[in-house]
Scaffold this active site. Sequence first.
Site, PDB file in Angstrom:
ATOM      1  CD  GLU A  61      -1.978  -2.338   1.069  1.00 57.74           C
ATOM      2  OE1 GLU A  61      -0.883  -2.757   1.494  1.00 57.74           O
ATOM      3  OE2 GLU A  61      -2.875  -3.103   0.651  1.00 57.74           O
ATOM      4  CG  HIS A 130     -12.166  -7.777   4.561  1.00 55.86           C
ATOM      5  ND1 HIS A 130     -11.455  -8.640   5.361  1.00 55.86           N
ATOM      6  CD2 HIS A 130     -11.530  -7.773   3.356  1.00 55.86           C
ATOM      7  CE1 HIS A 130     -10.451  -9.162   4.663  1.00 55.86           C
ATOM      8  NE2 HIS A 130     -10.473  -8.649   3.455  1.00 55.86           N
TER       9      HIS A 130
END
Lengths: 328, 335
Positions: A61, A130
């Site tokens: 990321e 999530h």
Amino acid sequence: MARTITFIDAINEALHQEMERDDRVCILGEDLGMGGGVFKATAGLYQKFGEDRVLDSPLAEGIIIAAAIGASLVGYRPVPEIQFADFIGDAVDPILQQAAKLRYRSSGGFSCPITIRVCWGGGTGGGLYHSQENTVWFAHEPGIRVVAPSTAYDAKGMLIASIRDENPVLFFEHKKLYRTAKGEVPEELYTVPLDQASVRREGRDMTILTYGYATTIALEAAEEMAQRGVEAEVVDLRSLAPLDKKTIVASVRKTNRCLIVHEDTKTLGMGAELTAILNEEAFDDLDAPVMRVTGPDIPPVPFSPPLEKFFMVDKDKVVAGMEKLAAY
Amino acid sequence: MATKVGRAAAVAEAPTSRYSPELLLGLYRMMVKCRMCDEKARILFRQGKYAGNFYSNVGQEAGEVGAGYSLRPDDWVAPSHRDWTANIIKGAPLNLCFAQLYGKADSPDRGKSTPAHMGYPPLSVITPASTIAAQLMIGTGVAWGLKRQGKDSVVVAYCGDGATSIGWFHEALNFAGVHRLAVLYVVQNNLWAESVPLRLQTALSDLSDRAKGHGIAGVSVDGNDILAVYDAATEAIARAREGQGPTVLECKTYRWYGHSEIDPAKYRLKEEVEAWKKKDPIPRFEKYLADHKLLNETSKKQIRDETSHEIDEAVEFAENSPYPAPEEALEHVWA
Ligand SMILES: Cc1ncc(C[n+]2csc(CCOP(=O)(O)OP(=O)(O)O)c2C)c(N)n1
Ligand SMILES: [Mg+2]
């Protein structure tokens, strides 16, 4: 010509059209090229624009964001994607210390026009990693816009506006809205201002300040309460940074009561800042303390269905909050 | 990719014909300029002329100059906290470099960034953050953009030995490797990361071996040998321009002073410091130049006098430059 499409289709269309219009726009992130994205937000882009402009990045990321920053320095308008907000940790320095400050630390010598798409939010059984929301980590920091649309129309218009904006923008897409939010969306390119809240429902008795998927819930609750004679005005913040104080304060001046509804955990959530703004700018107009309906202060979002239900704001929780505020 | 280590003999052996006198004297002048500017920056700090802090590059000039000297105006530089002089090498006006130290309105960032965290946008020197290794990632992104534009410009990104431990260093190398980007990562291995010695930083002896894990070129050189660095850097830059990808260039060197001007560096042995001072890259190169009849006491003095004059002017400029107005703090937050 407008037709009814979903939130995710609106995003996909915005990317297609903006990439066609401006060849400086490129996207990168995990699984978004050949795979079309885990939610298919980027479907078809790879096939149309090729690997040069639609890049499947390594699983890292930090470099996803930093590569976008670097490319923006040489004239590109990158739209990097963070697959899930839960995994933004590695990119926090690139986002907050680099993108948000590059312009400031160079006194305008460098600008960083990137749009970071981030998928966030609970209510889909995603569990602890999530489902998270971390909008306020970023909304706290000057120099980066944080937006969170709640309708398909805004999703398209605000994404296009974000890509064209000279600031770095964090564009938060609530995954629960992807396929449940449908609406009229023009086929052509258009923009929606990035710093204006939207009054989704007018009312005289109280103001509900909300954003993201919670907007949908607040509207449902407002309809239910309308049948009982309480007319709530629902203000969708849309932009979390900067905040549209004018619209927020004007609504509360009119209704004299305010309920804040957000999915995020309570402590130091958006509600805290909104309450402070109302203290500073609308204290004399308030007939009741500002109240909050939010997620509980626990790690978001526990998995098992009853646990998730316990976490998420829903219509009944908002109705209960409205009743309490109305009765004050 | 073979790793060449410690070409200590390079200076003595290098045939002058490989280098033009202009190049050799240019490299020398630039090392002297960096040394003198840096020493001046330290003095000014000690005199209380400016606030904040300064991270001296003294002792590391061969790596700094050798890697940055041959860059073109369209090339990019991504400096760290210890690379204030990278701006000088790229060609930033000295006046502005000193105004930067003072946090004055004439500094490129109008006093926003700290003294040593200098960038110079007109010549594509990226204004650094303090975050270790962040500049490597952003520089890598720039190289990605340059490649997509079909340009043959390169990015030189500097960092220290400590920076090679953090994940972002590896994210950058990995990405640059995948896309064969035109980046030269210059690792100024000065054996210390603040007060942490290299042995606690990594089990590697050559930091260029970091490159192996990413399938990219890596080379280690004697970082106090200007020609060894210059050779390795120009070779890597040439390959990068041809699309042959990034290189990690480890320059084995030493930081003469504390981590910063407020660090007495008591954690180091005096003997270690003295031994490294004997390996000073500047007299070493002077000997080479003198041996090749390119430098004598007179020309040496002349170079120093000229540089000293230039520095005096820059300091005067910085001192006379106004401070930014307090409200300027509010500018440049939003575009
Ligand atoms: C991510 C991060 N962690 C810690 C620091 C504090 N810090 C600044 S410089 C430094 C040491 C850097 O060592 P090295 O990479 O060897 O560079 P040198 O200072 O020796 O040039 C540390 C720990 C920082 N700036 N950024
Ligand atoms: Mg070091």
